[in-house]
Design a protein around this motif. Structure first.
Motif, PDB file in Angstrom:
ATOM      1  N   GLU A  85      82.680  99.201  99.419  1.00 46.95           N
ATOM      2  CA  GLU A  85      83.683 100.225  99.733  1.00 46.95           C
ATOM      3  C   GLU A  85      84.623 100.440  98.553  1.00 46.95           C
ATOM      4  OE1 GLU A  85      87.227 101.105 103.008  1.00 46.95           O
ATOM      5  OE2 GLU A  85      85.907  99.364 103.225  1.00 46.95           O
TER       6      GLU A  85
ATOM      7  N   GLU B 262      82.001 107.965 105.981  1.00 47.02           N
ATOM      8  CA  GLU B 262      82.714 107.032 106.866  1.00 47.02           C
ATOM      9  C   GLU B 262      84.220 107.272 106.821  1.00 47.02           C
ATOM     10  OE1 GLU B 262      80.498 106.172 104.647  1.00 47.02           O
ATOM     11  OE2 GLU B 262      78.787 105.522 105.878  1.00 47.02           O
TER      12      GLU B 262
ATOM     13  N   GLU C 201      82.742 102.302  95.872  1.00 50.84           N
ATOM     14  CA  GLU C 201      82.577 103.694  96.278  1.00 50.84           C
ATOM     15  C   GLU C 201      83.873 104.466  96.106  1.00 50.84           C
ATOM     16  OE1 GLU C 201      80.262 106.876  97.799  1.00 50.84           O
ATOM     17  OE2 GLU C 201      79.675 104.854  97.184  1.00 50.84           O
ATOM     18  N   ARG C 202      84.965 103.819  96.484  1.00 53.34           N
ATOM     19  CA  ARG C 202      86.280 104.457  96.336  1.00 53.34           C
ATOM     20  C   ARG C 202      86.634 104.647  94.863  1.00 53.34           C
ATOM     21  NH1 ARG C 202      91.848 102.234  99.205  1.00 53.34           N
ATOM     22  NH2 ARG C 202      93.252 103.855  98.405  1.00 53.34           N
TER      23      ARG C 202
ATOM     24  N   SER D 219      83.940 109.506 101.230  1.00 50.95           N
ATOM     25  CA  SER D 219      82.632 109.205 101.818  1.00 50.95           C
ATOM     26  C   SER D 219      82.604 109.673 103.282  1.00 50.95           C
ATOM     27  CB  SER D 219      82.359 107.700 101.751  1.00 50.95           C
ATOM     28  OG  SER D 219      83.300 106.992 102.535  1.00 50.95           O
TER      29      SER D 219
ATOM     30  N   GLU E  43      80.569  94.176 101.914  1.00 51.89           N
ATOM     31  CA  GLU E  43      80.923  95.517 102.408  1.00 51.89           C
ATOM     32  C   GLU E  43      82.239  95.993 101.808  1.00 51.89           C
ATOM     33  OE1 GLU E  43      80.923  95.114 106.626  1.00 51.89           O
ATOM     34  OE2 GLU E  43      78.754  95.482 106.818  1.00 51.89           O
ATOM     35  N   LYS E  44      83.207  95.064 101.684  1.00 48.86           N
ATOM     36  CA  LYS E  44      84.486  95.428 101.070  1.00 48.86           C
ATOM     37  C   LYS E  44      84.308  95.795  99.606  1.00 48.86           C
ATOM     38  CE  LYS E  44      87.431  92.648 104.116  1.00 48.86           C
ATOM     39  NZ  LYS E  44      88.324  91.470 104.205  1.00 48.86           N
TER      40      LYS E  44
END
Length: 244
Positions: A57, A153, A60-61, A151, A53-54
């Motif tokens: 993320e 979230e 995505e970042r 995003s 997940e990290k």
């Protein structure tokens, strides 16, 4: 006879309870032994999922790090090059700098088409410094406004931090939201102002006391001089009387 049967029955009952407890403990120990590898595997899988997940993320970042979202751009273009030319014209006219074709990675509209409101435009830039230049000068835009590309979230996290941001700024602190974290820097001027206000109150009372002490010391000096004069006069009067 009945008493002996009762004693025997009680002993049997106690023995059955002990056997039941021993059997239950044995079963539980065996279950725990079988569950241990499953629980350990579950723990390892949780760690792997958190790490994944990290990484997602971070990717995505990193994917959106040079992106900006342009709001309010009229939606009447018929092609991507036409959309890009519209953006370049706005930047040239209002921000007074040129956006070259090679500096743009992608440009596209997001969301569902709406006749009443134009869809936002995502502009993906090649260079981070170009994005920084646009963000520094975005307030000069008259018809458009620009935001970061986050995003869903992250946007929810930033929205949840807004009340705390407002509260910290009301306290006089320097606060801002950096990605999904609230950064607060205490304002030293606020504490200095409080200290000055507290220290000013006793100073106002200190002057009269000091003045009062000076007055009292001055009056004491005057009284001392008067007593010395009175004594000198009395001595002179006594000497004159003896001479006579």
């Amino acid at each position: 006879m009945e008493g002996q049967f009762q004693i025997l029955f009680d002993k049997m009952e106690i023995e059955m309870q002990n056997q039941t407890i021993a059997l239950t403990n044995t079963i539980m120990e065996k279950i725990e032994e079988k569950l241990k590898p499953i629980l350990e595997e579950n723990r390892i899988l949780k760690i792997k999922i958190e790490n994944l997940e990290k990484k997602v993320e971070y990717l995505e970042r990193d994917k959106k790090i040079n992106n900006i979202i342009i709001h309010g751009l009229k939606e009447d273009e018929k092609s991507i090059p036409e959309l890009l030319n519209k953006v370049k014209k706005h930047f040239s006219d209002e921000l007074n700098f040129t956006l070259e074709d090679w500096e743009v990675n992608k440009i596209y509209r997001i969301g569902k088409a709406n006749d009443n409101k134009p869809r936002p435009t995502v502009l993906a830039l090649v260079c981070g410094w170009k994005k920084s230049e646009i963000m520094r000068n975005k307030k000069k835009l008259r018809e458009l406004y620009i935001t970061e590309d986050y995003s869903k979230e992250i946007l929810e996290k930033r929205k949840a931090l807004q009340p705390m941001l407002i509260e910290e700024r009301k306290k006089g602190n320097f606060a801002y939201i950096k990605y999904d974290k609230l950064v607060v820097k205490k304002n030293p001027n606020t504490n200095d102002k409080r200290k000055r206000e507290i220290s000013n109150s006793p100073k106002n009372d200190a002057h009269p006391r000091k003045q009062q002490s000076l007055n009292s010391s001055g009056s004491y000096r005057k009284n001392a001089f008067d007593m010395m004069r009175m004594r000198s006069n009395s001595f002179s009067t006594t000497s004159n009387t003896i001479n006579q």
